[in-house]
Scaffold this active site. Structure first.
Site, PDB file in Angstrom:
ATOM      1  N   LEU A 143     -67.236  19.133  -8.524  1.00  0.00           N
ATOM      2  CA  LEU A 143     -67.736  18.529  -7.295  1.00  0.00           C
ATOM      3  C   LEU A 143     -66.595  18.184  -6.338  1.00  0.00           C
ATOM      4  O   LEU A 143     -65.549  17.683  -6.771  1.00  0.00           O
ATOM      5  CB  LEU A 143     -68.508  17.244  -7.645  1.00  0.00           C
ATOM      6  CG  LEU A 143     -69.114  16.493  -6.472  1.00  0.00           C
ATOM      7  CD1 LEU A 143     -70.469  17.086  -6.150  1.00  0.00           C
ATOM      8  CD2 LEU A 143     -69.236  15.030  -6.799  1.00  0.00           C
ATOM      9  N   HIS A 144     -66.800  18.444  -5.068  1.00  0.00           N
ATOM     10  CA  HIS A 144     -65.836  18.053  -4.036  1.00  0.00           C
ATOM     11  C   HIS A 144     -66.589  17.929  -2.718  1.00  0.00           C
ATOM     12  O   HIS A 144     -67.397  18.775  -2.372  1.00  0.00           O
ATOM     13  CB  HIS A 144     -64.678  19.053  -3.923  1.00  0.00           C
ATOM     14  CG  HIS A 144     -65.088  20.476  -3.775  1.00  0.00           C
ATOM     15  ND1 HIS A 144     -65.599  21.237  -4.821  1.00  0.00           N
ATOM     16  CD2 HIS A 144     -65.065  21.290  -2.703  1.00  0.00           C
ATOM     17  CE1 HIS A 144     -65.867  22.445  -4.380  1.00  0.00           C
ATOM     18  NE2 HIS A 144     -65.551  22.516  -3.088  1.00  0.00           N
ATOM     19  N   GLN A 145     -66.330  16.840  -2.029  1.00  0.00           N
ATOM     20  CA  GLN A 145     -66.994  16.585  -0.752  1.00  0.00           C
ATOM     21  C   GLN A 145     -66.051  16.937   0.394  1.00  0.00           C
ATOM     22  O   GLN A 145     -64.924  16.466   0.450  1.00  0.00           O
ATOM     23  CB  GLN A 145     -67.400  15.121  -0.636  1.00  0.00           C
ATOM     24  CG  GLN A 145     -68.063  14.811   0.704  1.00  0.00           C
ATOM     25  CD  GLN A 145     -68.748  13.479   0.689  1.00  0.00           C
ATOM     26  OE1 GLN A 145     -69.904  13.396   0.352  1.00  0.00           O
ATOM     27  NE2 GLN A 145     -68.021  12.448   1.064  1.00  0.00           N
TER      28      GLN A 145
END
Length: 182
Positions: A143-145
Protein backbone atom coordinates in the site's frame (compact mmCIF):
# COMPACT_ATOMS: atom_id res chain seq x y z
CA UNK A 1 19.39 24.73 -39.77
CA UNK A 2 17.49 27.30 -37.70
CA UNK A 3 14.45 29.45 -38.04
CA UNK A 4 15.10 33.21 -37.99
CA UNK A 5 13.14 33.81 -34.79
CA UNK A 6 12.62 30.27 -33.58
CA UNK A 7 14.36 27.22 -32.24
CA UNK A 8 17.13 25.40 -34.01
CA UNK A 9 15.78 22.58 -36.18
CA UNK A 10 17.91 19.50 -36.68
CA UNK A 11 17.03 17.35 -39.66
CA UNK A 12 17.37 13.59 -39.62
CA UNK A 13 17.23 12.20 -43.12
CA UNK A 14 15.05 9.19 -43.73
CA UNK A 15 12.75 9.59 -40.74
CA UNK A 16 9.85 11.47 -42.25
CA UNK A 17 8.98 15.06 -42.98
CA UNK A 18 10.95 17.55 -40.84
CA UNK A 19 8.84 19.66 -38.50
CA UNK A 20 9.39 22.51 -36.06
CA UNK A 21 8.64 20.43 -32.96
CA UNK A 22 11.26 20.16 -30.27
CA UNK A 23 11.89 16.73 -28.76
CA UNK A 24 12.26 16.37 -25.02
CA UNK A 25 13.89 13.03 -24.36
CA UNK A 26 13.10 11.38 -21.04
CA UNK A 27 14.93 8.03 -21.21
CA UNK A 28 14.69 7.55 -17.42
CA UNK A 29 10.96 6.87 -17.91
CA UNK A 30 11.80 3.67 -19.80
CA UNK A 31 12.83 2.04 -16.49
CA UNK A 32 9.30 2.67 -15.20
CA UNK A 33 7.65 1.50 -18.41
CA UNK A 34 9.64 -1.74 -18.37
CA UNK A 35 8.93 -2.32 -14.68
CA UNK A 36 12.52 -2.10 -13.48
CA UNK A 37 12.85 -3.00 -9.77
CA UNK A 38 9.16 -3.93 -9.64
CA UNK A 39 8.59 -6.97 -7.41
CA UNK A 40 7.27 -10.10 -9.11
CA UNK A 41 4.89 -11.29 -6.42
CA UNK A 42 3.20 -10.28 -3.21
CA UNK A 43 6.17 -11.00 -0.96
CA UNK A 44 8.13 -8.35 0.92
CA UNK A 45 11.37 -9.74 -0.52
CA UNK A 46 12.29 -7.48 -3.42
CA UNK A 47 9.65 -4.84 -2.63
CA UNK A 48 11.09 -1.34 -3.08
CA UNK A 49 8.85 0.04 -0.30
CA UNK A 50 10.40 -2.47 2.12
CA UNK A 51 13.92 -1.75 0.83
CA UNK A 52 13.78 2.09 0.95
CA UNK A 53 13.61 2.53 4.75
CA UNK A 54 16.86 0.55 5.06
CA UNK A 55 18.70 3.21 3.04
CA UNK A 56 19.71 6.70 4.13
CA UNK A 57 17.03 9.34 3.57
CA UNK A 58 18.85 11.19 0.79
CA UNK A 59 19.54 8.07 -1.26
CA UNK A 60 15.99 6.73 -0.77
CA UNK A 61 14.39 10.19 -1.35
CA UNK A 62 12.67 9.84 2.04
CA UNK A 63 11.29 13.13 3.33
CA UNK A 64 10.28 12.07 6.84
CA UNK A 65 9.90 8.96 8.98
CA UNK A 66 7.15 8.27 11.46
CA UNK A 67 6.53 5.33 13.75
CA UNK A 68 4.35 3.36 11.31
CA UNK A 69 4.69 5.23 7.98
CA UNK A 70 7.20 7.27 6.02
CA UNK A 71 6.95 9.92 3.28
CA UNK A 72 9.01 9.47 0.11
CA UNK A 73 9.23 11.21 -3.25
CA UNK A 74 7.88 9.27 -6.20
CA UNK A 75 10.77 8.18 -8.41
CA UNK A 76 8.55 8.71 -11.48
CA UNK A 77 6.60 11.86 -10.53
CA UNK A 78 3.52 13.17 -12.31
CA UNK A 79 4.30 16.67 -11.02
CA UNK A 80 7.09 18.27 -8.99
CA UNK A 81 6.67 17.33 -5.34
CA UNK A 82 4.72 14.12 -6.09
CA UNK A 83 5.21 12.08 -2.95
CA UNK A 84 3.84 8.98 -1.32
CA UNK A 85 2.99 8.06 2.26
CA UNK A 86 3.88 4.41 2.82
CA UNK A 87 3.41 2.09 5.80
CA UNK A 88 6.58 0.33 6.91
CA UNK A 89 4.61 -2.89 7.23
CA UNK A 90 4.22 -4.84 3.98
CA UNK A 91 0.44 -4.65 3.63
CA UNK A 92 -1.54 -4.50 0.41
CA UNK A 93 -5.04 -3.42 1.37
CA UNK A 94 -6.23 -0.26 3.11
CA UNK A 95 -8.69 -2.29 5.20
CA UNK A 96 -5.77 -4.26 6.67
CA UNK A 97 -4.08 -1.18 8.19
CA UNK A 98 -4.07 -0.93 11.96
CA UNK A 99 -5.73 2.00 13.70
CA UNK A 100 -2.29 3.50 14.39
CA UNK A 101 -1.19 3.09 10.76
CA UNK A 102 -4.42 4.65 9.48
CA UNK A 103 -4.09 7.60 11.86
CA UNK A 104 -0.44 8.27 11.03
CA UNK A 105 -1.05 7.87 7.27
CA UNK A 106 -3.73 10.58 7.52
CA UNK A 107 -1.55 12.84 9.70
CA UNK A 108 1.43 12.51 7.36
CA UNK A 109 -0.80 13.30 4.39
CA UNK A 110 -2.11 16.46 6.06
CA UNK A 111 1.39 17.52 7.06
CA UNK A 112 2.71 16.82 3.54
CA UNK A 113 0.00 19.07 2.07
CA UNK A 114 1.03 21.90 4.40
CA UNK A 115 4.72 21.44 3.57
CA UNK A 116 4.18 21.34 -0.20
CA UNK A 117 1.95 24.41 -0.07
CA UNK A 118 4.57 26.29 1.94
CA UNK A 119 7.49 25.26 -0.31
CA UNK A 120 5.85 25.44 -3.74
CA UNK A 121 2.50 27.23 -3.39
CA UNK A 122 0.51 24.32 -4.82
CA UNK A 123 -3.04 25.31 -5.80
CA UNK A 124 -4.50 21.88 -5.11
CA UNK A 125 -3.75 18.17 -4.76
CA UNK A 126 -4.72 14.80 -6.11
CA UNK A 127 -4.58 12.30 -3.24
CA UNK A 128 -5.30 8.64 -3.66
CA UNK A 129 -4.69 4.95 -3.20
CA UNK A 130 -4.75 2.55 -6.13
CA UNK A 131 -5.94 -0.73 -4.64
CA UNK A 132 -4.88 -3.66 -6.81
CA UNK A 133 -3.30 -3.95 -10.23
CA UNK A 134 -6.67 -3.57 -11.95
CA UNK A 135 -7.09 -0.17 -10.22
CA UNK A 136 -3.72 1.05 -11.47
CA UNK A 137 -1.38 0.16 -8.59
CA UNK A 138 2.15 -0.12 -9.93
CA UNK A 139 3.20 -2.02 -6.81
CA UNK A 140 -0.05 -3.55 -5.61
CA UNK A 141 1.51 -5.72 -2.90
CA UNK A 142 2.52 -2.74 -0.73
CA UNK A 143 0.00 0.00 0.00
CA UNK A 144 1.13 3.55 -0.78
CA UNK A 145 -0.87 6.75 -0.90
CA UNK A 146 -0.02 9.29 -3.61
CA UNK A 147 -0.06 13.03 -3.01
CA UNK A 148 0.31 14.95 -6.28
CA UNK A 149 0.56 18.76 -6.10
CA UNK A 150 -1.38 20.63 -8.77
CA UNK A 151 -1.17 24.16 -10.18
CA UNK A 152 -3.43 26.03 -12.56
CA UNK A 153 -2.31 25.23 -16.10
CA UNK A 154 -0.11 22.26 -15.15
CA UNK A 155 -2.02 20.03 -17.58
CA UNK A 156 -0.88 21.94 -20.64
CA UNK A 157 -0.11 20.58 -24.09
CA UNK A 158 3.02 18.68 -23.00
CA UNK A 159 1.30 15.87 -21.07
CA UNK A 160 -1.99 16.10 -22.94
CA UNK A 161 -0.67 16.04 -26.51
CA UNK A 162 3.02 15.27 -26.12
CA UNK A 163 2.60 12.60 -23.43
CA UNK A 164 5.63 14.15 -21.72
CA UNK A 165 5.91 15.73 -18.29
CA UNK A 166 8.42 18.52 -17.87
CA UNK A 167 9.84 18.65 -14.36
CA UNK A 168 11.78 21.80 -13.51
CA UNK A 169 13.80 20.37 -10.64
CA UNK A 170 15.90 17.29 -9.92
CA UNK A 171 14.45 14.85 -7.37
CA UNK A 172 17.35 15.37 -4.96
CA UNK A 173 16.70 19.13 -4.92
CA UNK A 174 12.97 18.59 -4.40
CA UNK A 175 13.69 16.12 -1.57
CA UNK A 176 15.96 18.62 0.20
CA UNK A 177 13.40 21.44 -0.01
CA UNK A 178 10.54 19.30 1.31
CA UNK A 179 12.60 17.44 3.93
CA UNK A 180 14.01 20.71 5.29
CA UNK A 181 10.51 22.18 5.50
CA UNK A 182 9.05 19.04 7.11
Amino acid sequence: MSAPDGPEIVEQHGVGVPDALQRLWTPHRMAYIKGQDKPDGDEADGCPFDRLPKLDDETALILARGETVYAVLNLYPYNPGHLMVVPYRHVADYTDLTVDETRELAEFTQHAMRVVRRVSAAHGFNIGLNQGVIAGAGIAAHLHQHLVPRWGGDANFMPVIGHTKVLPQLLGETRKLLADAW
